[in-house]
Each structure stands twice: as structure tokens, then as C-alpha cells.
Design an enzyme around this catalytic site. Structure first.
Site, PDB file in Angstrom:
ATOM      1  CB  ALA A   1      39.102  30.239  39.018  1.00 23.07           C
TER       2      ALA A   1
ATOM      3  CG  HIS B   1      36.095  30.876  36.049  1.00 22.36           C
ATOM      4  ND1 HIS B   1      37.735  30.516  35.804  1.00 22.36           N
ATOM      5  CD2 HIS B   1      36.136  32.237  36.252  1.00 22.36           C
ATOM      6  CE1 HIS B   1      38.259  31.626  36.320  1.00 22.36           C
ATOM      7  NE2 HIS B   1      37.423  32.592  36.446  1.00 22.36           N
TER       8      HIS B   1
ATOM      9  CG  HIS C   1      37.989  36.273  32.225  1.00 24.14           C
ATOM     10  ND1 HIS C   1      37.765  34.886  32.139  1.00 24.14           N
ATOM     11  CD2 HIS C   1      38.505  36.478  33.433  1.00 24.14           C
ATOM     12  CE1 HIS C   1      37.960  34.347  33.325  1.00 24.14           C
ATOM     13  NE2 HIS C   1      38.674  35.235  33.971  1.00 24.14           N
TER      14      HIS C   1
ATOM     15  CD  GLU D   1      39.271  36.371  37.779  1.00 26.65           C
ATOM     16  OE1 GLU D   1      39.110  36.805  36.411  1.00 26.65           O
ATOM     17  OE2 GLU D   1      39.573  35.223  38.085  1.00 26.65           O
TER      18      GLU D   1
ATOM     19  NE  ARG E   1      46.883  38.078  42.636  1.00 24.08           N
ATOM     20  CZ  ARG E   1      46.723  37.048  43.730  1.00 24.08           C
ATOM     21  NH1 ARG E   1      47.405  37.273  45.122  1.00 24.08           N
ATOM     22  NH2 ARG E   1      46.136  36.067  43.465  1.00 24.08           N
TER      23      ARG E   1
END
Lengths: 341, 341
Positions: free
Chosen positions: B72, B178, B223, B284, B290
Site C-alpha cells: 500500500a 486504503h 485498520h 496486514e 512488525r
């Protein structure tokens, strides 16, 4: 006592709005621009506008005192230039000052600033100084986007804003980070722009290191912190990837969230995720959402009900209602103490 | 089975990024612009980039299939013109198509569009048509702000977008709303711009009446819906003041929220406030956040753990994991059924 740290004068007599419309018309045609002296609002008119509105609801809801600033959506810093904003801010602040004089037990003032897009924030200092030293105001609303939805100013962590921060620290005044009307058709003012600005401010503060430079600076993020508490894991994770300290250290020594979240699950999340000492009671009553929630039968903005129903101890509730506000708004605490409260 | 409806190809071989950098350099100096044919990525390189990343984690977490779209933040529709975006989108979509061919049991494609600020969205239709009819893609990402944080396009409810919506309905393709990289320094890409865009989209849809014109159109707000579920009382109240129907009717017949909310309290709120049939499992993963949450010892983006721990029945969990995704992504359901799944 119960202190509502987020109230705006949304019910000011209509003469104020009329004067503003003439001021705006005067930007195109100076011949119709009004003089300041043409705006005359009597004490009785002020009293009536408060007694039948904010004060009535405060009494119904058991709220003792509201920190009261000019109507946020009317600040509209994007209109005109610095002089436009300076005149308008002075008028609006004076009205809040008069309200605080008429109802000293129930209202303490917070300033709007004469911000204007692209204009050095230091130009706002004289108005702020007057509000603090002459009017006895205890807080200020700082607009991170005076352009009204175009976001043309630097982030809050930029040195651009530092002259203002120096004064906030000097006078021990917390800033509520609060935008005004959106003039970008993508952003509904109270449904998108307000909430986005809160979220944006939190993230700017995470990215930067502002409070290393100003360890005494205090910011209040309204509307329950925008999206931040709901996405607290995201923010903790992003801070971690940026090698920032834990948010408890990096953010929560200086940043506070109010309780303007208009349903029980939102308040439950806020009080679960954010430490109690960082939560300040507020309702922004007679504001963005004025109706009655058909699911509860009570006003959406009657946030006291949510705090009462939240899983908190009485001590925690007292912190949210009063203790935290008196700690963050140090000048309010002083004046309350002087009044024997 | 467990379907993750929100995955991006964030781990594509570095040759892709290198090619893009040359494409961007070519905007200033056409002599250095690369030809499409210069980008060569072998099936083995694709396999490796997936097997060691997304697929590995999917297996660890028990996720069977991911709806997979180009990265994205790399869409960056604000760079160059329509031709820049068209070439770039075609390359990125083709890579996702190849991944879906290499791992047909584990990945289904979703398209990025060749959007460009100020360019008619209808120009995106040929790329979308190719992705749907030739590549078998099951979804598409629609960027409500191709300017990258300047919000210069009309709201999603504007007729400006209608030609695209007509095709989405015709092909029965849901759009995930998005945004991409922010080029506005006020907005951190994944910490502010993404979340703000979600909130903004929800409010645009509340203000408008888009689904009266397109009752079959389906939008996924990623989200966890931005700030919307946390402020659901505010949104219910604003809709009420605008004399709109209840959000259950006005919004939730067409709008779905994913579960990319990276802590337990957020997922608990989402599943408490939003009807189960409107929640789609997603992580996602290998995306914005992460790291490992020091409070839990697990990855922030391991959203399956939160769904497992949420107060849901097994039937509700099945809806979130699979049933709702197959209802919303009708083309995915068809292809899964054809595979005997």
C-alpha cells in the site's frame, strides 16, 4: 468536585455570529467591515445564554466547574489574515472572560489564539499573555492546522511552534490541541477533522522528541485522544520500531486525554488502556453531538454517566474528575485553592 | 478455514523497488527511465519472498488464505502522472497475480489502481478489468486521497467516483478504502494518514447517501475502521442529527471493518460495538507494525490471538474468519467453491 476541562461557548448570543459574518463580508468589501465597538452584548444576555444552557446541564449532571473557551468551530483561523484572527480572538476571549467573571464558581477561561495560516505563532503571544495575566485564564487551545483541513503548518514538534511553548511553560498553561472548522470538503468538521487532528497530534508527538526540549510542557488531546487509545498497540509498536522509549515515558509524562467519547464501550477502552492519571473528565457539552442516544435514553455527551459506569475505583474517579485537572491546570488549582476549594 | 482479507506484498524482491526508483528518477530525466522489460523477477525469487515471510507466518498462525494486494505505501499515486501510475500498477498487480498462481491455495489477488491526483477515476477501469477478468482478482484497493495527504479529491460519495463504482458492482468486487504514503509532513503514513483516512471515509459515507445509488456496493474500511468504532456513539449521534437512518441501516449493509487493530482491548471494543457480520479477519502482517509486543511476547500483528481471546462464540469467530469474507468477496467464494473448499 467535578471539573469538565473541555467546554466551548457554543451558545453565545447571536449578535456574536452576526458580527463575525460582517467581519467576513468586510474581507471582500471593507466598507461593510464592522468596528469592534459595534458588538454590544449585555451581561444579562451572557447570563441567560449560560444559565439556560451549559450551567443548567452542569447542575443536572453534577458538574461543578467547566474550563471554558471560545467555540472551536468558530475560530476558523483560515479566514482572513492575522488581523482578522486577532480581532476575532480578542472578542471571543473577552466574552469567555466575562462569563468567568459572572460565574466565578462555575467557569474558568481558556484562550483561543489569533492563529493564521503561515503566520509565525509567536504573533499569538500578546493575546495569550493578556488572557493569562489579565483574564486569569488557565488553559489555551492550540490549533495544529490553522489552514482548516489542508495541514500546511509544520508538525507540532517543529521549532516553528517553540516560541509559544516557551510561554506555555513559563506561565504553566496546558495546551489543548484543537482544530477548528474544516474547509476541506473531504473532512467533516466534528466527525473527521477533529478526530483526525487528535490522532495526527499523538503520532507527531511519538515521532518527535518535543518533551526532551520542554519537559514541563503539557498537552491535552481532546475527544478521547482521537483514534490513539483504540489503536494503542499500533502506537506502542510504531514507537518501538522508531526506537523511542515506552509511551508511558515518551508521551504520558506530558500528554493527557479527555473523556469526550460518547458511548460506554469507548470510555471503557479509554480507562482500560490509558493510565488513570492521564485521563481528564470532559464532555464538550452542547457541542458536536447534542442529541439523546436512543440506546440509552440519555444525552450522548453526558459523559459523566459513562465514567460512573466504568470499572474504576472511587479514587480513580476522583482523579479523573478533579485531581488530574488540578495537576495539569496548575493555575486553576491555585485559584480554586485561593477560593478555599 | 481462516481468511486474512488484508495482506500486501511488502516483501517483494528488491529488484521491484530498484525499478521504481529508476522510474521516479526518470520523471526528471527521461534518459534514465527504465523499460518495463528491464524488471525481471524469477518465479523462484517470488517463491522465496513469500515462503520465508507471509506464508511462513500464515502457517505459524493457522491462516489458510490471504487476499493479497500490492504494497500500500508503495502505490504512491501522488508520484508522476497517470502513465507513471499505470505502468507501476500493472507491474505490481502482475506480481501479485503470479504469487496467486504460484500459491493458489494460499493467496488470492486484490488490485491496486493506477490512480493519479486530479485524473478521472474511470481511467483506472482497464487495469481493474484486466485484474478481475484475466487475473481472477477478488478485490481492489481504492485510494480516497491519491494526492498523498493533501486530500484534493472529492469525497467518496461524489459522482466523480461513480464510473468506478459501476464496475465494482458489475463485477461484484468489494473495495478496500486504503490510502498510500503520506507526502504531507504532518501525517505519519501508517500512524496518522492510514487511520485518518479510515475515519474520514466512514464520515463521508455517513454524510452522503452513496448506498442509495449503489445498494450492491461493498466497502471494507481497514485498520479496524480507523477511529470509528471507538467513537461509535459520536457517529451514531452525528448521523442522527443529520436525520440519517440508524447506522445499522445507513452504513452497515455495505460497509465492513477489518481486524487490523494491534492489541486486545481494541479488538474487544471492535467486536463489542460492530455487529459480527460486519467484521472481517485481517492482520496486514509484515506491514506497519512488525515487532513483538513486550506486554504479550507475541507479534503486534498476530491478530488471530486477539480474536481467539475475544468474547465471541465459535459461530461468531467462524463468521469473522471465513463466512463474512466469503459473503463480501463473492468472487473468492466462487473460486474456493470451485476448488471444493
Amino acid at each position: 468536585m467535578i471539573i469538565d476541562i473541555h467546554g466551548h461557548y457554543t451558545t453565545a448570543p447571536k449578535a456574536l455570529e452576526d458580527w463575525r459574518h460582517r467581519q467576513i463580508a468586510g474581507l471582500k468589501d471593507p466598507a461593510v467591515a464592522p468596528r469592534v465597538a459595534e458588538l454590544v452584548i449585555s451581561d444579562d444576555a451572557l447570563r441567560e445564554s449560560i444559565e439556560n444552557n451549559q450551567l443548567k446541564k452542569m447542575k443536572e449532571r453534577g458538574i461543578d466547574l467547566t474550563i471554558f473557551s471560545p467555540r472551536a468551530s468558530f475560530m476558523a483561523h483560515h479566514i482572513g489574515d492575522f488581523n482578522t484572527s486577532a480581532t476575532w480572538a480578542a472578542i471571543c476571549n473577552e466574552l469567555c472572560f466575562r462569563v468567568s467573571q459572572l460565574f466565578p464558581d462555575h467557569f474558568a477561561g481558556a484562550a483561543m489564539l489569533p492563529q493564521s495560516p503561515g503566520v509565525d505563532p509567536a504573533t499569538c503571544i500578546p493575546e495569550l499573555e493578556k488572557c493569562v495575566t489579565e483574564y486569569g485564564f488557565v488553559g489555551v487551545n492550540l490549533n495544529p492546522d490553522p489552514s482548516g483541513g489542508h495541514w500546511t503548518s509544520p508538525p507540532l514538534t517543529d521549532r516553528y511552534w517553540y516560541p509559544l511553548y516557551e510561554k506555555l511553560v513559563k506561565w504553566d498553561i496546558p495546551a489543548m490541541i484543537h482544530v477548528s472548522t474544516s474547509c476541506n470538503s473531504c473532512f467533516h468538521t466534528t466527525g473527521a477533522h477533529y478526530i483526525n487532528a487528535d490522532t495526527t497530534a499523538v503520532m507527531q508527538l511519538i515521532q518527535g522528541d518535543l518533551f526532551s526540549d520542554f519537559p514541563q510542557l503539557k498537552f491535552v488531546i481532546p475527544h478521547g485522544g482521537g483514534a490513539a487509545p483504540y489503536h494503542w498497540g499500533r502506537y506502542r509498536g510504531l514507537a518501538q520500531e522508531m526506537k523511542k522509549p515506552l509511551l508511558s515515558e515518551h508521551l504520558l509524562q506530558n500528554v493527557y486525554f479527555d473523556t469526550c467519547v460518547y458511548h460506554q464501550p469507548g470510555i471503557d477502552l479509554l480507562t482500560q488502556v490509558i493510565p488513570t492519571e492521564n485521563i481528564l473528565f470532559a464532555s464538550e457539552m452542547i457541542g458536536a453531538v447534542r442529541g439523546i442516544d436512543p440506546e440509552t435514553g440519555y444525552f450522548f455527551d453526558d459523559t459523566r454517566r459513562y465514567i460512573e459506569a466504568a470499572d474504576l475505583t472511587e479514587d480513580e474517579r476522583r482523579m479523573i474528575y478533579e485531581g488530574n485537572a488540578r495537576r495539569v491546570y496548575a493555575r486553576l488549582d491555585k485559584s480554586l485553592s485561593a477560593m478555599g476549594k
